[in-house]
Design a protein around this motif. Structure first.
Motif, PDB file in Angstrom:
ATOM      1  N   GLY A  35       0.792  -1.304   0.114  1.00 50.57           N
ATOM      2  CA  GLY A  35      -0.045  -0.089  -0.027  1.00 50.57           C
ATOM      3  C   GLY A  35       0.760   1.388   0.091  1.00 50.57           C
ATOM      4  N   GLU A  36       0.670   1.884   1.068  1.00 52.08           N
ATOM      5  CA  GLU A  36       1.303   3.307   1.205  1.00 52.08           C
ATOM      6  C   GLU A  36       2.788   3.398   1.594  1.00 52.08           C
ATOM      7  OE1 GLU A  36      -0.909   5.616   4.035  1.00 52.08           O
ATOM      8  OE2 GLU A  36      -2.786   5.128   3.194  1.00 52.08           O
ATOM      9  N   CYS A  37       3.305   2.099   2.118  1.00 50.33           N
ATOM     10  CA  CYS A  37       4.902   2.093   2.245  1.00 50.33           C
ATOM     11  C   CYS A  37       5.343   3.104   3.368  1.00 50.33           C
ATOM     12  CB  CYS A  37       5.830   2.251   1.010  1.00 50.33           C
ATOM     13  SG  CYS A  37       5.589   0.565   0.230  1.00 50.33           S
ATOM     14  N   VAL A  38       4.723   3.571   4.535  1.00 52.95           N
ATOM     15  CA  VAL A  38       5.120   4.209   5.476  1.00 52.95           C
ATOM     16  C   VAL A  38       5.572   3.535   6.554  1.00 52.95           C
ATOM     17  CG1 VAL A  38       3.186   6.016   4.712  1.00 52.95           C
ATOM     18  CG2 VAL A  38       2.746   4.439   6.570  1.00 52.95           C
ATOM     19  N   LEU A  39       5.782   2.347   6.711  1.00 46.17           N
ATOM     20  CA  LEU A  39       6.300   1.565   7.616  1.00 46.17           C
ATOM     21  C   LEU A  39       7.795   0.860   7.260  1.00 46.17           C
ATOM     22  CD1 LEU A  39       3.292  -0.197   9.249  1.00 46.17           C
ATOM     23  CD2 LEU A  39       4.224   2.202   9.731  1.00 46.17           C
ATOM     24  N   GLN A  40       8.154   1.244   6.135  1.00 48.49           N
ATOM     25  CA  GLN A  40       9.170   0.386   5.575  1.00 48.49           C
ATOM     26  C   GLN A  40      10.852   1.173   5.822  1.00 48.49           C
ATOM     27  OE1 GLN A  40       8.178  -2.552   4.163  1.00 48.49           O
ATOM     28  NE2 GLN A  40       6.386  -2.083   4.709  1.00 48.49           N
ATOM     29  N   PHE A  41      11.086   0.948   6.942  1.00 48.00           N
ATOM     30  CA  PHE A  41      12.081   1.541   7.753  1.00 48.00           C
ATOM     31  C   PHE A  41      13.182   0.520   7.731  1.00 48.00           C
ATOM     32  CE2 PHE A  41       8.860   4.505   9.017  1.00 48.00           C
ATOM     33  CZ  PHE A  41       9.293   5.529   8.427  1.00 48.00           C
ATOM     34  N   HIS A  42      13.156  -0.797   7.458  1.00 52.64           N
ATOM     35  CA  HIS A  42      14.044  -1.844   7.769  1.00 52.64           C
ATOM     36  C   HIS A  42      14.999  -1.790   6.648  1.00 52.64           C
ATOM     37  CE1 HIS A  42      10.605  -3.424   5.693  1.00 52.64           C
ATOM     38  NE2 HIS A  42      11.596  -4.140   4.744  1.00 52.64           N
ATOM     39  N   LYS A  43      16.088  -2.470   6.823  1.00 54.87           N
ATOM     40  CA  LYS A  43      16.992  -2.862   5.687  1.00 54.87           C
ATOM     41  C   LYS A  43      17.271  -4.355   5.622  1.00 54.87           C
ATOM     42  CE  LYS A  43      20.098   0.714   7.304  1.00 54.87           C
ATOM     43  NZ  LYS A  43      19.101   1.647   8.039  1.00 54.87           N
ATOM     44  N   TYR A  44      17.827  -5.093   4.804  1.00 55.55           N
ATOM     45  CA  TYR A  44      18.021  -6.403   4.802  1.00 55.55           C
ATOM     46  C   TYR A  44      19.346  -7.030   5.371  1.00 55.55           C
ATOM     47  CZ  TYR A  44      13.301  -6.887   2.574  1.00 55.55           C
ATOM     48  OH  TYR A  44      11.844  -6.893   2.638  1.00 55.55           O
ATOM     49  N   MET A  45      19.224  -8.064   5.890  1.00 53.10           N
ATOM     50  CA  MET A  45      20.693  -8.905   5.944  1.00 53.10           C
ATOM     51  C   MET A  45      20.412 -10.244   5.572  1.00 53.10           C
ATOM     52  SD  MET A  45      23.078  -9.159   9.200  1.00 53.10           S
ATOM     53  CE  MET A  45      23.352  -7.499   9.230  1.00 53.10           C
ATOM     54  N   GLY A  46      20.906 -10.481   4.136  1.00 50.17           N
ATOM     55  CA  GLY A  46      20.337 -11.527   3.507  1.00 50.17           C
ATOM     56  C   GLY A  46      18.879 -11.411   3.220  1.00 50.17           C
ATOM     57  N   ARG A  47      18.054 -12.523   3.521  1.00 50.16           N
ATOM     58  CA  ARG A  47      16.772 -12.243   3.304  1.00 50.16           C
ATOM     59  C   ARG A  47      16.075 -11.617   4.572  1.00 50.16           C
ATOM     60  NH1 ARG A  47      14.663 -18.055   0.811  1.00 50.16           N
ATOM     61  NH2 ARG A  47      16.397 -18.029  -0.996  1.00 50.16           N
TER      62      ARG A  47
END
Length: 72
Positions: A37-49
């Motif tokens: 949806g709005e992508c207002v909670l996407q503050f993470h990064k990825y370490m592998g998956r």
């Protein structure tokens, strides 16, 4: 003797959910719903998956969660 165990720089999803006072499943669901949806909670990064958060990422997520109404 002092406990000299080093803490990792990144928090895993279970640690972030615990700090928010919510379950891991709740956070996973909110992130997945937000991702589509709005992508207002996407503050993470990825370490592998794996999704990981640094302290500043966690603080931004916490602020967004407290200011974003839940879509049930």
């Amino acid at each position: 003797m002092a406990n000299n165990v080093l803490k990792p720089d990144f928090m895993k999803i279970s640690e972030v959910a615990d700090r928010l006072g919510m379950s891991r499943r709740w956070l996973e669901t909110r992130l997945k719903t937000d991702e589509n949806g709005e992508c207002v909670l996407q503050f993470h990064k990825y370490m592998g998956r794996s999704k990981v958060w640094e302290e500043n990422d966690y603080q931004a997520l916490k602020e967004a969660v407290t200011n974003t109404p839940s879509k049930s």
